[in-house]
Scaffold this motif. Sequence first.
Motif, PDB file in Angstrom:
ATOM      1  N   GLN A  63       0.813  -1.210   0.000  1.00  0.00           N
ATOM      2  CA  GLN A  63       0.000   0.000   0.000  1.00  0.00           C
ATOM      3  C   GLN A  63       0.847   1.262   0.000  1.00  0.00           C
ATOM      4  OE1 GLN A  63      -2.334  -1.069   3.565  1.00  0.00           O
ATOM      5  NE2 GLN A  63      -4.162  -0.997   2.305  1.00  0.00           N
ATOM      6  N   GLU A  64       2.060   1.167   0.558  1.00  0.00           N
ATOM      7  CA  GLU A  64       2.869   2.363   0.783  1.00  0.00           C
ATOM      8  C   GLU A  64       3.956   2.594  -0.266  1.00  0.00           C
ATOM      9  OE1 GLU A  64       2.421   4.674   2.914  1.00  0.00           O
ATOM     10  OE2 GLU A  64       0.986   3.827   4.334  1.00  0.00           O
ATOM     11  N   VAL A  65       4.465   1.532  -0.878  1.00  0.00           N
ATOM     12  CA  VAL A  65       5.628   1.677  -1.772  1.00  0.00           C
ATOM     13  C   VAL A  65       5.377   0.995  -3.110  1.00  0.00           C
ATOM     14  CG1 VAL A  65       7.202   1.821   0.201  1.00  0.00           C
ATOM     15  CG2 VAL A  65       6.764  -0.403  -0.852  1.00  0.00           C
ATOM     16  N   ARG A  66       6.203   1.360  -4.086  1.00  0.00           N
ATOM     17  CA  ARG A  66       6.020   0.844  -5.439  1.00  0.00           C
ATOM     18  C   ARG A  66       6.721  -0.489  -5.668  1.00  0.00           C
ATOM     19  NH1 ARG A  66       7.069   6.387  -8.984  1.00  0.00           N
ATOM     20  NH2 ARG A  66       5.248   7.564  -8.203  1.00  0.00           N
ATOM     21  N   GLU A  67       7.819  -0.721  -4.977  1.00  0.00           N
ATOM     22  CA  GLU A  67       8.588  -1.953  -5.194  1.00  0.00           C
ATOM     23  C   GLU A  67       8.737  -2.712  -3.880  1.00  0.00           C
ATOM     24  OE1 GLU A  67      11.882   0.339  -6.854  1.00  0.00           O
ATOM     25  OE2 GLU A  67      11.683  -0.854  -8.677  1.00  0.00           O
ATOM     26  N   PRO A  68       7.659  -3.314  -3.404  1.00  0.00           N
ATOM     27  CA  PRO A  68       7.688  -3.964  -2.083  1.00  0.00           C
ATOM     28  C   PRO A  68       8.714  -5.080  -1.964  1.00  0.00           C
ATOM     29  CG  PRO A  68       5.689  -4.537  -3.303  1.00  0.00           C
ATOM     30  CD  PRO A  68       6.349  -3.433  -4.049  1.00  0.00           C
ATOM     31  N   ALA A  69       9.061  -5.728  -3.080  1.00  0.00           N
ATOM     32  CA  ALA A  69      10.008  -6.855  -3.011  1.00  0.00           C
ATOM     33  C   ALA A  69      11.371  -6.410  -2.484  1.00  0.00           C
ATOM     34  CB  ALA A  69      10.156  -7.503  -4.387  1.00  0.00           C
ATOM     35  N   ILE A  70      11.860  -5.279  -2.980  1.00  0.00           N
ATOM     36  CA  ILE A  70      13.169  -4.786  -2.529  1.00  0.00           C
ATOM     37  C   ILE A  70      13.082  -4.316  -1.078  1.00  0.00           C
ATOM     38  CG2 ILE A  70      14.974  -3.057  -2.907  1.00  0.00           C
ATOM     39  CD1 ILE A  70      14.344  -3.143  -5.856  1.00  0.00           C
TER      40      ILE A  70
ATOM     41  N   ILE B 235      23.899  -4.464   4.642  1.00  0.00           N
ATOM     42  CA  ILE B 235      22.555  -4.524   4.046  1.00  0.00           C
ATOM     43  C   ILE B 235      22.667  -4.649   2.532  1.00  0.00           C
ATOM     44  CG2 ILE B 235      20.400  -3.246   3.703  1.00  0.00           C
ATOM     45  CD1 ILE B 235      21.001  -1.899   6.453  1.00  0.00           C
ATOM     46  N   SER B 236      23.542  -3.827   1.946  1.00  0.00           N
ATOM     47  CA  SER B 236      23.740  -3.846   0.501  1.00  0.00           C
ATOM     48  C   SER B 236      24.185  -5.225   0.011  1.00  0.00           C
ATOM     49  CB  SER B 236      24.778  -2.786   0.113  1.00  0.00           C
ATOM     50  OG  SER B 236      25.067  -2.851  -1.259  1.00  0.00           O
ATOM     51  N   ASN B 237      25.111  -5.837   0.733  1.00  0.00           N
ATOM     52  CA  ASN B 237      25.619  -7.165   0.345  1.00  0.00           C
ATOM     53  C   ASN B 237      24.530  -8.231   0.443  1.00  0.00           C
ATOM     54  OD1 ASN B 237      28.210  -6.249  -0.204  1.00  0.00           O
ATOM     55  ND2 ASN B 237      28.948  -6.617   1.877  1.00  0.00           N
ATOM     56  N   LYS B 238      23.733  -8.166   1.502  1.00  0.00           N
ATOM     57  CA  LYS B 238      22.677  -9.168   1.683  1.00  0.00           C
ATOM     58  C   LYS B 238      21.582  -9.045   0.632  1.00  0.00           C
ATOM     59  CE  LYS B 238      22.392 -11.204   6.245  1.00  0.00           C
ATOM     60  NZ  LYS B 238      21.480 -11.563   7.347  1.00  0.00           N
ATOM     61  N   VAL B 239      21.254  -7.789   0.302  1.00  0.00           N
ATOM     62  CA  VAL B 239      20.175  -7.540  -0.651  1.00  0.00           C
ATOM     63  C   VAL B 239      20.639  -7.722  -2.088  1.00  0.00           C
ATOM     64  CG1 VAL B 239      18.582  -5.761  -1.509  1.00  0.00           C
ATOM     65  CG2 VAL B 239      18.987  -5.993   0.937  1.00  0.00           C
ATOM     66  N   GLY B 240      21.939  -7.474  -2.324  1.00  0.00           N
ATOM     67  CA  GLY B 240      22.474  -7.584  -3.670  1.00  0.00           C
ATOM     68  C   GLY B 240      22.226  -6.355  -4.513  1.00  0.00           C
ATOM     69  N   GLU B 241      22.125  -5.199  -3.844  1.00  0.00           N
ATOM     70  CA  GLU B 241      21.926  -3.929  -4.538  1.00  0.00           C
ATOM     71  C   GLU B 241      23.028  -2.955  -4.148  1.00  0.00           C
ATOM     72  OE1 GLU B 241      19.742  -3.163  -6.782  1.00  0.00           O
ATOM     73  OE2 GLU B 241      18.192  -4.710  -6.637  1.00  0.00           O
ATOM     74  N   ASP B 242      23.288  -1.994  -5.031  1.00  0.00           N
ATOM     75  CA  ASP B 242      24.279  -0.965  -4.756  1.00  0.00           C
ATOM     76  C   ASP B 242      23.881  -0.144  -3.526  1.00  0.00           C
ATOM     77  OD1 ASP B 242      25.161   2.127  -5.460  1.00  0.00           O
ATOM     78  OD2 ASP B 242      26.675   0.637  -6.002  1.00  0.00           O
ATOM     79  N   THR B 243      24.869   0.364  -2.795  1.00  0.00           N
ATOM     80  CA  THR B 243      24.579   1.140  -1.583  1.00  0.00           C
ATOM     81  C   THR B 243      23.750   2.392  -1.893  1.00  0.00           C
ATOM     82  OG1 THR B 243      26.721   2.243  -1.777  1.00  0.00           O
ATOM     83  CG2 THR B 243      26.595   0.345  -0.304  1.00  0.00           C
TER      84      THR B 243
END
Length: 465
Positions: free
Chosen positions: A235-242, A260-268
């Motif tokens: 309801q609050e965000v566009r990309e709930p998966a991330i 957090i960045s390493n666990k998620v696999g996304e750039d800081t």
Amino acid sequence: MFIGRERELNSLNSLYDSGKFEFVVLYGRRRVGKTELINHFIAQKSAIYFMGVESNAKQNLENFSKSIIEYASGITAETTFASFQVALETVFKLSEKERIILAIDEYPYIARASKSLASTLQLLIDKYKDSSKMMLILCGSSMSYMEDHVLSYKAPLYGRRTAQIKLLPFDFEETCCYFKKYSATDKALAYGIIGGTPQYILQINDKLSIEDNIKNTYLNPSSSLYEEPTNLLKQEVREPAIYTAIITAIATGASRMSEISNKVGEDTNVCSTYLKNLLSLGIIKKETPYGEKASKKSIYSIEDNMFRFWYRFVPENTSLIARGATDLVYKRIEPQLSTYMGKVFEEICKQYLWKLLLTDNSPVFFSSLGRWWGSDPIRKCQAEIDIMGEEDKNTALFAECKWTNEKVDVGVLETLIQRSELFSYSKKHYYLFSKNGFTKGCLERAKEQSNIYCVTHSEIIKKLG
């Protein structure tokens, strides 16, 4: 049953009693009790209450018209006013003769569908503010929308409001009001697993054990809380998966941006944007060591206990929960509860210290409390202090919080005193907080100095619960 919110009700009643035009912006996360607060406030008062729906402008205008006609049956209108401007101006004209509360709930739904609504309100407020006796309340659950389109400098309504209330979840003291039948320990556990959001608190039955409540809510696929965090994010965000991946990373131990960045696999840089949004929603919080304004040592943790518990224990057990293995899942959770409650107990102890300050019973008149961590150059190791609070350059308090079944020994006190030596305050006060009391040696050592305070959880409950 309406509990708490005395401060907010006092603010609203004070504004109502002014008799002049007032414009209140009321906002806060979903389920936090905004609608209940409005309904409690407007009871026995002349009020038009209208809740927006996630539909088009036509539907919302029809609903708004019905609310106005229901209030003032003398107005002739077939089904709806010609426009929001006509409808609103009708209420403004009515309010020139009598005190009227106009409460528009879920304002973002209406404003998104009717792009000119904010400008229309601006126009009418400017036209009638000196002659109107209206108390206008705009309420919304979309935090980002309310902050960006109602409260911000660039918003059409900027400068028109006379008050704003950001409704927050209950603290531990208020939450305890719902759990009269629980022991001191179970009150803390209930707060730790559900937090202070009223709608979530109502899912806990204090006639049942904590174990049964965990099973009935978090480990039951048909319960209202089972998918609540993911539904709220949708309801609050566009990309709930991330966002889900980031919250899960924090809940399972990642606290620094790089972790957090390493666990998620996304750039800081990507994670930073999502973290800012989670901060604004009140789901996570950012901490720096006490006394440091900006630090590379900043860490993130989950602010909301319901989210913290859910993301810590539910996702990793989803397959078992889906197969009805409730008892097995609880057996996996139970040994970790004491460790989980450590941070919750720290927060409860902070609230106890704030209570002492606000009732003029604190030896230290601090303006903030926080955790400190860093290097100990004397002992050449990393050190941490659960709670610190500074009065001035000379006076501060230091606290250690222990949620364990064992009594706190004198060694814990000595370690706290040693760590306080990393700071140059001349007047230091020490608090030890314990779930289950203190050893004889610890109490005897504390009696040697008047600046050492040993507080059990039961004593906290007497003060707060």
